[in-house]
Design an enzyme around this catalytic site. Sequence first.
Site, PDB file in Angstrom:
ATOM      1  N   GLU A  87      -2.013 -12.656   6.063  1.00 39.62           N
ATOM      2  CA  GLU A  87      -2.943 -11.948   5.176  1.00 39.62           C
ATOM      3  C   GLU A  87      -4.369 -12.473   5.322  1.00 39.62           C
ATOM      4  O   GLU A  87      -5.176 -12.419   4.398  1.00 39.62           O
ATOM      5  CB  GLU A  87      -2.459 -12.053   3.720  1.00 39.62           C
ATOM      6  CG  GLU A  87      -1.104 -11.401   3.533  1.00 39.62           C
ATOM      7  CD  GLU A  87      -1.021 -10.472   2.337  1.00 39.62           C
ATOM      8  OE1 GLU A  87      -2.053 -10.186   1.703  1.00 39.62           O
ATOM      9  OE2 GLU A  87       0.097 -10.008   2.045  1.00 39.62           O
ATOM     10  N   HIS A 144      -3.733  -7.991   1.323  1.00 40.13           N
ATOM     11  CA  HIS A 144      -4.938  -7.926   2.155  1.00 40.13           C
ATOM     12  C   HIS A 144      -4.673  -7.147   3.431  1.00 40.13           C
ATOM     13  O   HIS A 144      -3.646  -7.321   4.071  1.00 40.13           O
ATOM     14  CB  HIS A 144      -5.411  -9.339   2.517  1.00 40.13           C
ATOM     15  CG  HIS A 144      -5.721 -10.175   1.320  1.00 40.13           C
ATOM     16  ND1 HIS A 144      -4.732 -10.746   0.545  1.00 40.13           N
ATOM     17  CD2 HIS A 144      -6.905 -10.511   0.760  1.00 40.13           C
ATOM     18  CE1 HIS A 144      -5.301 -11.403  -0.454  1.00 40.13           C
ATOM     19  NE2 HIS A 144      -6.610 -11.281  -0.345  1.00 40.13           N
ATOM     20  N   LYS A 171      -4.483  -7.450  -7.159  1.00 36.00           N
ATOM     21  CA  LYS A 171      -5.612  -7.535  -6.227  1.00 36.00           C
ATOM     22  C   LYS A 171      -5.289  -6.881  -4.890  1.00 36.00           C
ATOM     23  O   LYS A 171      -4.222  -7.095  -4.325  1.00 36.00           O
ATOM     24  CB  LYS A 171      -5.986  -9.004  -5.992  1.00 36.00           C
ATOM     25  CG  LYS A 171      -7.106  -9.194  -4.969  1.00 36.00           C
ATOM     26  CD  LYS A 171      -7.274 -10.656  -4.569  1.00 36.00           C
ATOM     27  CE  LYS A 171      -8.293 -10.793  -3.455  1.00 36.00           C
ATOM     28  NZ  LYS A 171      -8.327 -12.163  -2.879  1.00 36.00           N
TER      29      LYS A 171
END
Length: 254
Positions: A87, A144, A171
Amino acid sequence: MMSTVTVKNVTIGDGIPKICVPIVANTKEEILADALDIVNSRADIVEWRVDWFESALDIEKVKDVLEQLSSVLNQIPLLFTLRTAREGGKIDLSSEAYLEINQAAVATGRVDLIDVEVLDKETIATKMIESAHAAGVKVVGSNHQFDRTPSQEEMVDRLRRIQELGADICKIAVMPQNETDVIRLLEATSIMHQKYAEKPLVTMSMAKLGVVSRITGEIFGSALTFGTVKKASAPGQIESETLYQILQDIHKVL
């Protein structure tokens, strides 16, 4: 109704987006020196990027840094992040080692929040979330994408899945190839915020192209943004004092 998350004296998900400043240093001495600089900055939260630490796999050394780092930061909440290479991080390690280091960190009582890469191995993530919550530590469930920006539907689905798995803050960070990618991230944030969010969101489009996503969280629904005091932990982060002033100015005109 979306809930807020309060750590120490900082409430995430209410009002102006909070500023998180990362520490990306190799040695214990550099980490503590950076922390001293950050204490006098506009940081609401400090993220220790443990994957940058030269002894990241040595649990006793990680715990030693944590003890001293939390003392330096005092009332500033500490986010513990062991970002894996999958990530965009600096370290490649087994799922078992990832779980062990993170569990040891939350057990110290020195961590206020912990980053968990929720969607990579959900079984490991679930164990980590349970351990964090048992220790009274809040979880930033993260995902991510450093090579592209997924579709709006896929980004919303990822955020919803992170929420379902028990993260306290959801997130997602993606890499834009053009301006339309940035707009798509903002649209996904807005849709998630308006329709599905029960927890605070943290979203960003990275690099210079995505800078607008780091300053418009109060408009679109992202509750936390990352700024720098020294070295950036991801492309596109803004110096924290500049970021603070921009966020204040936007708040004034809303």
